[in-house]
Design a protein around this motif. Sequence first.
Motif, PDB file in Angstrom:
ATOM      1  N   PHE A  12      13.463   9.187 -13.513  1.00  0.00           N
ATOM      2  CA  PHE A  12      13.870   7.862 -13.064  1.00  0.00           C
ATOM      3  C   PHE A  12      12.663   6.938 -13.055  1.00  0.00           C
ATOM      4  O   PHE A  12      11.510   7.382 -13.088  1.00  0.00           O
ATOM      5  CB  PHE A  12      14.501   7.918 -11.665  1.00  0.00           C
ATOM      6  CG  PHE A  12      13.576   8.386 -10.572  1.00  0.00           C
ATOM      7  CD1 PHE A  12      12.894   7.471  -9.776  1.00  0.00           C
ATOM      8  CD2 PHE A  12      13.371   9.740 -10.348  1.00  0.00           C
ATOM      9  CE1 PHE A  12      12.039   7.902  -8.770  1.00  0.00           C
ATOM     10  CE2 PHE A  12      12.516  10.180  -9.341  1.00  0.00           C
ATOM     11  CZ  PHE A  12      11.852   9.254  -8.549  1.00  0.00           C
ATOM     12  N   ALA A  13      12.931   5.631 -13.020  1.00  0.00           N
ATOM     13  CA  ALA A  13      11.872   4.622 -13.013  1.00  0.00           C
ATOM     14  C   ALA A  13      12.162   3.597 -11.929  1.00  0.00           C
ATOM     15  O   ALA A  13      13.286   3.105 -11.810  1.00  0.00           O
ATOM     16  CB  ALA A  13      11.762   3.939 -14.376  1.00  0.00           C
ATOM     17  N   VAL A  14      11.148   3.278 -11.136  1.00  0.00           N
ATOM     18  CA  VAL A  14      11.239   2.287 -10.071  1.00  0.00           C
ATOM     19  C   VAL A  14      10.036   1.360 -10.203  1.00  0.00           C
ATOM     20  O   VAL A  14       8.934   1.802 -10.550  1.00  0.00           O
ATOM     21  CB  VAL A  14      11.270   2.959  -8.681  1.00  0.00           C
ATOM     22  CG1 VAL A  14      11.180   1.916  -7.572  1.00  0.00           C
ATOM     23  CG2 VAL A  14      12.522   3.792  -8.523  1.00  0.00           C
ATOM     24  N   ASP A  15      10.231   0.082  -9.930  1.00  0.00           N
ATOM     25  CA  ASP A  15       9.146  -0.885 -10.027  1.00  0.00           C
ATOM     26  C   ASP A  15       7.945  -0.422  -9.192  1.00  0.00           C
ATOM     27  O   ASP A  15       8.104   0.058  -8.062  1.00  0.00           O
ATOM     28  CB  ASP A  15       9.611  -2.258  -9.544  1.00  0.00           C
ATOM     29  CG  ASP A  15       8.647  -3.365  -9.923  1.00  0.00           C
ATOM     30  OD1 ASP A  15       7.570  -3.453  -9.310  1.00  0.00           O
ATOM     31  OD2 ASP A  15       8.968  -4.134 -10.845  1.00  0.00           O
ATOM     32  N   SER A  16       6.762  -0.598  -9.746  1.00  0.00           N
ATOM     33  CA  SER A  16       5.560  -0.122  -9.066  1.00  0.00           C
ATOM     34  C   SER A  16       5.350  -0.820  -7.722  1.00  0.00           C
ATOM     35  O   SER A  16       4.798  -0.242  -6.781  1.00  0.00           O
ATOM     36  CB  SER A  16       4.337  -0.334  -9.958  1.00  0.00           C
ATOM     37  OG  SER A  16       4.119  -1.715 -10.218  1.00  0.00           O
ATOM     38  N   LYS A  17       5.795  -2.075  -7.617  1.00  0.00           N
ATOM     39  CA  LYS A  17       5.654  -2.786  -6.345  1.00  0.00           C
ATOM     40  C   LYS A  17       6.551  -2.181  -5.267  1.00  0.00           C
ATOM     41  O   LYS A  17       6.216  -2.241  -4.075  1.00  0.00           O
ATOM     42  CB  LYS A  17       5.960  -4.269  -6.535  1.00  0.00           C
ATOM     43  CG  LYS A  17       4.896  -5.007  -7.350  1.00  0.00           C
ATOM     44  CD  LYS A  17       5.164  -6.494  -7.402  1.00  0.00           C
ATOM     45  CE  LYS A  17       4.051  -7.217  -8.155  1.00  0.00           C
ATOM     46  NZ  LYS A  17       4.277  -8.681  -8.224  1.00  0.00           N
ATOM     47  N   ASP A  18       7.679  -1.584  -5.679  1.00  0.00           N
ATOM     48  CA  ASP A  18       8.529  -0.905  -4.704  1.00  0.00           C
ATOM     49  C   ASP A  18       7.858   0.363  -4.191  1.00  0.00           C
ATOM     50  O   ASP A  18       7.979   0.709  -3.010  1.00  0.00           O
ATOM     51  CB  ASP A  18       9.890  -0.577  -5.323  1.00  0.00           C
ATOM     52  CG  ASP A  18      10.752  -1.818  -5.507  1.00  0.00           C
ATOM     53  OD1 ASP A  18      10.534  -2.808  -4.787  1.00  0.00           O
ATOM     54  OD2 ASP A  18      11.652  -1.795  -6.376  1.00  0.00           O
ATOM     55  N   TRP A  19       7.156   1.077  -5.075  1.00  0.00           N
ATOM     56  CA  TRP A  19       6.396   2.249  -4.622  1.00  0.00           C
ATOM     57  C   TRP A  19       5.304   1.821  -3.645  1.00  0.00           C
ATOM     58  O   TRP A  19       5.046   2.503  -2.644  1.00  0.00           O
ATOM     59  CB  TRP A  19       5.783   2.984  -5.813  1.00  0.00           C
ATOM     60  CG  TRP A  19       6.717   3.912  -6.500  1.00  0.00           C
ATOM     61  CD1 TRP A  19       7.337   3.716  -7.701  1.00  0.00           C
ATOM     62  CD2 TRP A  19       7.156   5.191  -6.032  1.00  0.00           C
ATOM     63  NE1 TRP A  19       8.130   4.795  -8.003  1.00  0.00           N
ATOM     64  CE2 TRP A  19       8.038   5.713  -7.002  1.00  0.00           C
ATOM     65  CE3 TRP A  19       6.896   5.953  -4.890  1.00  0.00           C
ATOM     66  CZ2 TRP A  19       8.647   6.957  -6.872  1.00  0.00           C
ATOM     67  CZ3 TRP A  19       7.505   7.186  -4.752  1.00  0.00           C
ATOM     68  CH2 TRP A  19       8.372   7.679  -5.729  1.00  0.00           C
ATOM     69  N   GLN A  20       4.657   0.680  -3.929  1.00  0.00           N
ATOM     70  CA  GLN A  20       3.642   0.181  -3.004  1.00  0.00           C
ATOM     71  C   GLN A  20       4.264  -0.176  -1.656  1.00  0.00           C
ATOM     72  O   GLN A  20       3.682   0.103  -0.604  1.00  0.00           O
ATOM     73  CB  GLN A  20       2.957  -1.043  -3.601  1.00  0.00           C
ATOM     74  CG  GLN A  20       1.961  -0.723  -4.716  1.00  0.00           C
ATOM     75  CD  GLN A  20       1.111  -1.925  -5.050  1.00  0.00           C
ATOM     76  OE1 GLN A  20       1.610  -3.033  -5.229  1.00  0.00           O
ATOM     77  NE2 GLN A  20      -0.195  -1.720  -5.151  1.00  0.00           N
ATOM     78  N   ALA A  21       5.448  -0.797  -1.682  1.00  0.00           N
ATOM     79  CA  ALA A  21       6.122  -1.164  -0.437  1.00  0.00           C
ATOM     80  C   ALA A  21       6.491   0.083   0.365  1.00  0.00           C
ATOM     81  O   ALA A  21       6.369   0.105   1.599  1.00  0.00           O
ATOM     82  CB  ALA A  21       7.371  -1.988  -0.743  1.00  0.00           C
ATOM     83  N   LEU A  22       6.928   1.130  -0.329  1.00  0.00           N
ATOM     84  CA  LEU A  22       7.270   2.378   0.347  1.00  0.00           C
ATOM     85  C   LEU A  22       6.029   3.001   0.977  1.00  0.00           C
ATOM     86  O   LEU A  22       6.063   3.437   2.141  1.00  0.00           O
ATOM     87  CB  LEU A  22       7.909   3.355  -0.647  1.00  0.00           C
ATOM     88  CG  LEU A  22       8.205   4.762  -0.117  1.00  0.00           C
ATOM     89  CD1 LEU A  22       9.118   4.711   1.100  1.00  0.00           C
ATOM     90  CD2 LEU A  22       8.816   5.624  -1.226  1.00  0.00           C
ATOM     91  N   ALA A  23       4.927   3.034   0.228  1.00  0.00           N
ATOM     92  CA  ALA A  23       3.690   3.606   0.766  1.00  0.00           C
ATOM     93  C   ALA A  23       3.204   2.816   1.977  1.00  0.00           C
ATOM     94  O   ALA A  23       2.732   3.395   2.964  1.00  0.00           O
ATOM     95  CB  ALA A  23       2.612   3.629  -0.315  1.00  0.00           C
ATOM     96  N   LYS A  24       3.348   1.495   1.933  1.00  0.00           N
ATOM     97  CA  LYS A  24       2.927   0.667   3.059  1.00  0.00           C
ATOM     98  C   LYS A  24       3.818   0.903   4.274  1.00  0.00           C
ATOM     99  O   LYS A  24       3.340   0.955   5.415  1.00  0.00           O
ATOM    100  CB  LYS A  24       2.965  -0.806   2.660  1.00  0.00           C
ATOM    101  CG  LYS A  24       2.459  -1.739   3.739  1.00  0.00           C
ATOM    102  CD  LYS A  24       2.452  -3.187   3.262  1.00  0.00           C
ATOM    103  CE  LYS A  24       1.944  -4.119   4.347  1.00  0.00           C
ATOM    104  NZ  LYS A  24       1.923  -5.540   3.888  1.00  0.00           N
ATOM    105  N   ALA A  25       5.132   1.069   4.035  1.00  0.00           N
ATOM    106  CA  ALA A  25       6.062   1.299   5.146  1.00  0.00           C
ATOM    107  C   ALA A  25       5.790   2.630   5.838  1.00  0.00           C
ATOM    108  O   ALA A  25       5.952   2.759   7.055  1.00  0.00           O
ATOM    109  CB  ALA A  25       7.500   1.259   4.634  1.00  0.00           C
ATOM    110  N   ILE A  26       5.350   3.607   5.054  1.00  0.00           N
ATOM    111  CA  ILE A  26       5.065   4.925   5.620  1.00  0.00           C
ATOM    112  C   ILE A  26       3.732   4.938   6.349  1.00  0.00           C
ATOM    113  O   ILE A  26       3.594   5.504   7.427  1.00  0.00           O
ATOM    114  CB  ILE A  26       5.081   5.992   4.503  1.00  0.00           C
ATOM    115  CG1 ILE A  26       6.490   6.140   3.952  1.00  0.00           C
ATOM    116  CG2 ILE A  26       4.568   7.332   5.021  1.00  0.00           C
ATOM    117  CD1 ILE A  26       6.564   6.978   2.710  1.00  0.00           C
ATOM    118  N   GLY A  27       2.739   4.299   5.746  1.00  0.00           N
ATOM    119  CA  GLY A  27       1.411   4.268   6.352  1.00  0.00           C
ATOM    120  C   GLY A  27       0.814   5.657   6.451  1.00  0.00           C
ATOM    121  O   GLY A  27       0.918   6.475   5.530  1.00  0.00           O
ATOM    122  N   THR A  28       0.235   5.959   7.580  1.00  0.00           N
ATOM    123  CA  THR A  28      -0.405   7.257   7.803  1.00  0.00           C
ATOM    124  C   THR A  28       0.438   8.160   8.697  1.00  0.00           C
ATOM    125  O   THR A  28      -0.063   9.141   9.241  1.00  0.00           O
ATOM    126  CB  THR A  28      -1.792   7.063   8.440  1.00  0.00           C
ATOM    127  OG1 THR A  28      -1.640   6.329   9.674  1.00  0.00           O
ATOM    128  CG2 THR A  28      -2.711   6.278   7.505  1.00  0.00           C
TER     129      THR A  28
END
Length: 214
Positions: free
Chosen positions: A77-93
């Motif tokens: 599957f393919a998802v926009d890279s900015k969505d992956w960034q948003a997911l990583a930011k939402a998760i944080g540490t």
Amino acid sequence: MATFTLTPNQITAIASLHAATPPKASDRLITPILTTIHVTVTPGEVSAVATDRYIVTHLAFPLGAYAHTLDTEPLVFAVDSKDWQALAKAIGTTLGYVAITVDSDRVTAAWDHGHLIGQYLTVTGNYPPGQRLFPDVVVPLDTMPYFTPDKLTRAMKATHPDATSAKARADVIWSLGVGETHTTRKHAPLVLTAHTPAGVVLRSLVQPNTPVNP
């Protein structure tokens, strides 16, 4: 529909491939499939590819013994890279595991206890087979005279999100090389490889941008 589980560090590693997608907004509008991170998941491995036609970055790590509902056939599957960034930011540490569920038109991310993190639309299209460009044999290289600093910096950032920091240089094992076809008359692409403490292996392939002297 299929579900697999990732750690926050693994999601952050995938999101770092954003640096290999087209940097200009105009380019992202013209070729929307290149704005995505192309992910392939099997019961044993997760791999992801991003490219802007000049830099190709490939990431791979074992899926491990986490919960999943994968078939023997690869899940792609393919998802926009900015969505992956948003997911990583939402998760944080935050500590824990994130369940990634892939449907026909979207990806849903939720904590393993069920709390929803976000939903992201998938992107369809013919993704270029960038992973095939990586040479089977890489010859170690000490200098890179025919690559401009901007491309090298982008490739390093694509291979590790904090490649310019001292901490990242200490934590990541780097190696540089070119394909075995490299000669004084034919410049092969440069291959940067990074091994992270989390067991993620990332590779960036950079096309040479200076013509060879006749």
